[in-house]
Design an enzyme around this catalytic site. Structure first.
Site, short mmCIF file in Angstrom:
data_model
loop_
_atom_site.label_atom_id
_atom_site.label_comp_id
_atom_site.label_asym_id
_atom_site.label_seq_id
_atom_site.Cartn_x
_atom_site.Cartn_y
_atom_site.Cartn_z
N PHE A 19 -10.76 4.79 2.87
CA PHE A 19 -11.04 3.55 2.14
C PHE A 19 -11.86 2.64 3.06
O PHE A 19 -12.22 3.03 4.18
CB PHE A 19 -9.72 2.86 1.74
CG PHE A 19 -8.91 2.37 2.92
CD1 PHE A 19 -8.20 3.27 3.71
CD2 PHE A 19 -8.88 1.03 3.27
CE1 PHE A 19 -7.47 2.82 4.81
CE2 PHE A 19 -8.15 0.58 4.37
CZ PHE A 19 -7.44 1.48 5.13
N GLY A 20 -12.14 1.46 2.60
CA GLY A 20 -12.79 0.45 3.44
C GLY A 20 -14.09 0.94 4.07
O GLY A 20 -14.98 1.43 3.39
N TYR A 21 -14.14 0.83 5.39
CA TYR A 21 -15.37 1.12 6.13
C TYR A 21 -15.46 2.59 6.56
O TYR A 21 -16.39 2.97 7.27
CB TYR A 21 -15.45 0.21 7.37
CG TYR A 21 -15.45 -1.27 7.02
CD1 TYR A 21 -16.63 -1.96 6.74
CD2 TYR A 21 -14.25 -2.00 6.95
CE1 TYR A 21 -16.63 -3.32 6.40
CE2 TYR A 21 -14.23 -3.36 6.62
CZ TYR A 21 -15.42 -4.00 6.35
OH TYR A 21 -15.40 -5.34 6.01
N ASN A 26 0.85 -1.19 0.00
CA ASN A 26 0.00 0.00 0.00
C ASN A 26 0.89 1.25 0.00
O ASN A 26 1.49 1.61 1.01
CB ASN A 26 -0.89 -0.04 1.25
CG ASN A 26 -1.81 1.16 1.34
OD1 ASN A 26 -1.58 2.19 0.72
ND2 ASN A 26 -2.86 1.01 2.13
N ALA A 27 0.97 1.92 -1.16
CA ALA A 27 1.90 3.04 -1.35
C ALA A 27 1.62 4.20 -0.39
O ALA A 27 2.52 4.96 -0.04
CB ALA A 27 1.82 3.53 -2.79
N ASP A 66 -1.31 -4.96 10.46
CA ASP A 66 -2.55 -5.60 10.05
C ASP A 66 -3.66 -4.89 10.79
O ASP A 66 -3.49 -4.50 11.95
CB ASP A 66 -2.53 -7.09 10.41
CG ASP A 66 -3.69 -7.83 9.74
OD1 ASP A 66 -4.04 -7.47 8.59
OD2 ASP A 66 -4.25 -8.75 10.35
N SER A 67 -4.78 -4.67 10.11
CA SER A 67 -5.83 -3.88 10.72
C SER A 67 -7.19 -4.35 10.26
O SER A 67 -7.31 -5.14 9.32
CB SER A 67 -5.63 -2.40 10.34
OG SER A 67 -5.68 -2.25 8.94
N ARG A 76 -4.15 3.15 13.14
CA ARG A 76 -2.85 2.96 12.51
C ARG A 76 -1.86 4.01 13.00
O ARG A 76 -0.71 3.73 13.31
CB ARG A 76 -2.99 3.04 10.98
CG ARG A 76 -1.93 2.25 10.24
CD ARG A 76 -2.22 2.12 8.74
NE ARG A 76 -3.52 2.59 8.33
CZ ARG A 76 -4.61 1.81 8.26
NH1 ARG A 76 -4.55 0.55 8.52
NH2 ARG A 76 -5.78 2.32 7.90
P1 IMP Z 1 -5.16 -4.09 5.87
O1 IMP Z 1 -4.61 -4.06 7.24
O2 IMP Z 1 -4.58 -2.99 5.01
O3 IMP Z 1 -5.04 -5.47 5.27
O4 IMP Z 1 -6.71 -3.76 5.97
C1 IMP Z 1 -7.68 -4.70 6.31
C2 IMP Z 1 -9.10 -4.22 6.04
O5 IMP Z 1 -9.61 -3.60 7.23
C3 IMP Z 1 -9.26 -3.20 4.92
O6 IMP Z 1 -9.51 -3.83 3.71
C4 IMP Z 1 -10.48 -2.42 5.38
O7 IMP Z 1 -11.63 -3.10 4.98
C5 IMP Z 1 -10.39 -2.48 6.89
N1 IMP Z 1 -9.71 -1.29 7.43
C6 IMP Z 1 -8.51 -1.25 8.07
N2 IMP Z 1 -8.18 0.01 8.42
C7 IMP Z 1 -9.19 0.78 7.96
C8 IMP Z 1 -9.39 2.20 7.99
O8 IMP Z 1 -8.57 3.00 8.47
N3 IMP Z 1 -10.54 2.63 7.41
C9 IMP Z 1 -11.45 1.80 6.85
N4 IMP Z 1 -11.30 0.48 6.77
C10 IMP Z 1 -10.18 -0.04 7.35
#
Ligand code: IMP
Length: 201
Positions: free
Chosen positions: A157-159, A9-10, A71-72, A186
């Protein structure tokens, strides 16, 4: 000193550089694209910490340099902490262009009958640092909030579009990246890790 950030993730690379600089760590932060042969590490552990350590260990072993990985995910109270480590895969559309939209739609559907007072959730991040000599440090960050019923905002992004942090009326998708980093799971985890690293070197 050189550190590798074990992510594709850049966006995370400049963020990590800024956090390390703020903590007084003078390090050159390299991204994984500097190591085209680095292994893809599947996230097979049941915890955020386990997955962050898996990735950091693999990249430290491959590069011989200190490696940082994270990881998140989102843990929803009403779903007993899920989707958790399955946040990116929740809708079964991992790797597809619309995975974030599908994941968010599924969680909103699952909470369709859940009233406002039971829509609590938290973003969680585990950040791991693995040194070439085997020393390991893990830090966790949590951002509590609640899930709205409708999307708001275009950032993040994401949620993010349905997540309003505690004490805020806006979603994290309505915040600038700087504003979100200052309070995010994060940001918290990476700042803790940077402080530990500053003490170690
Ligand atoms: P990863 O840690 O980059 O693999 O993220 C795992 C997933 O958790 C992502 O695809 C999002 O669906 C969700 N996620 C993690 N951090 C965030 C955030 O800061 N905002 C929104 N979704 C998040």
């Amino acid at each position: 000193m050189r550190i590798v950030l074990a992510t594709r993730n850049a966006k995370k690379v400049p963020e990590m550089r800024a956090i390390l600089a703020e903590a007084g760590v003078e390090a050159q932060v390299l991204a994984l694209d500097s190591f085209p042969d680095a292994p893809e590490v599947p996230e097979t552990e049941p915890t955020f910490t386990g997955n962050a350590l898996l990735k950091a260990r693999a990249i430290a072993a491959h590069t011989g340099l200190p490696a940082v990985a994270d990881d998140s995910g989102l843990s929803v109270d009403e779903l007993k902490g899920m989707p958790g480590v399955l946040s990116a895969r929740w809708s079964g559309r991992f790797g597809e262009k619309d995975q974030d939209r599908a994941n968010l739609d599924l969680v909103l559907d699952q909470l369709a009958d859940t009233p406002a007072e039971r829509r609590g959730a938290r973003f969680v991040c585990a950040a791991a640092l693995v040194m070439p000599d085997g020393v390991e440090v893990v830090a966790e960050g949590v951002l509590r909030g609640r899930l709205l019923r409708e999307r708001r905002g275009d950032h993040g992004f994401g949620y993010d579009p349905v997540f309003a942090p505690e004490g805020h009326t806006r979603t994290t998708a309505e915040m600038s990246p700087e504003e979100k980093n200052a309070i995010s799971h994060r940001g918290i985890a990476f700042r803790k890790l940077a402080r530990e690293l500053a003490e170690m070197i």
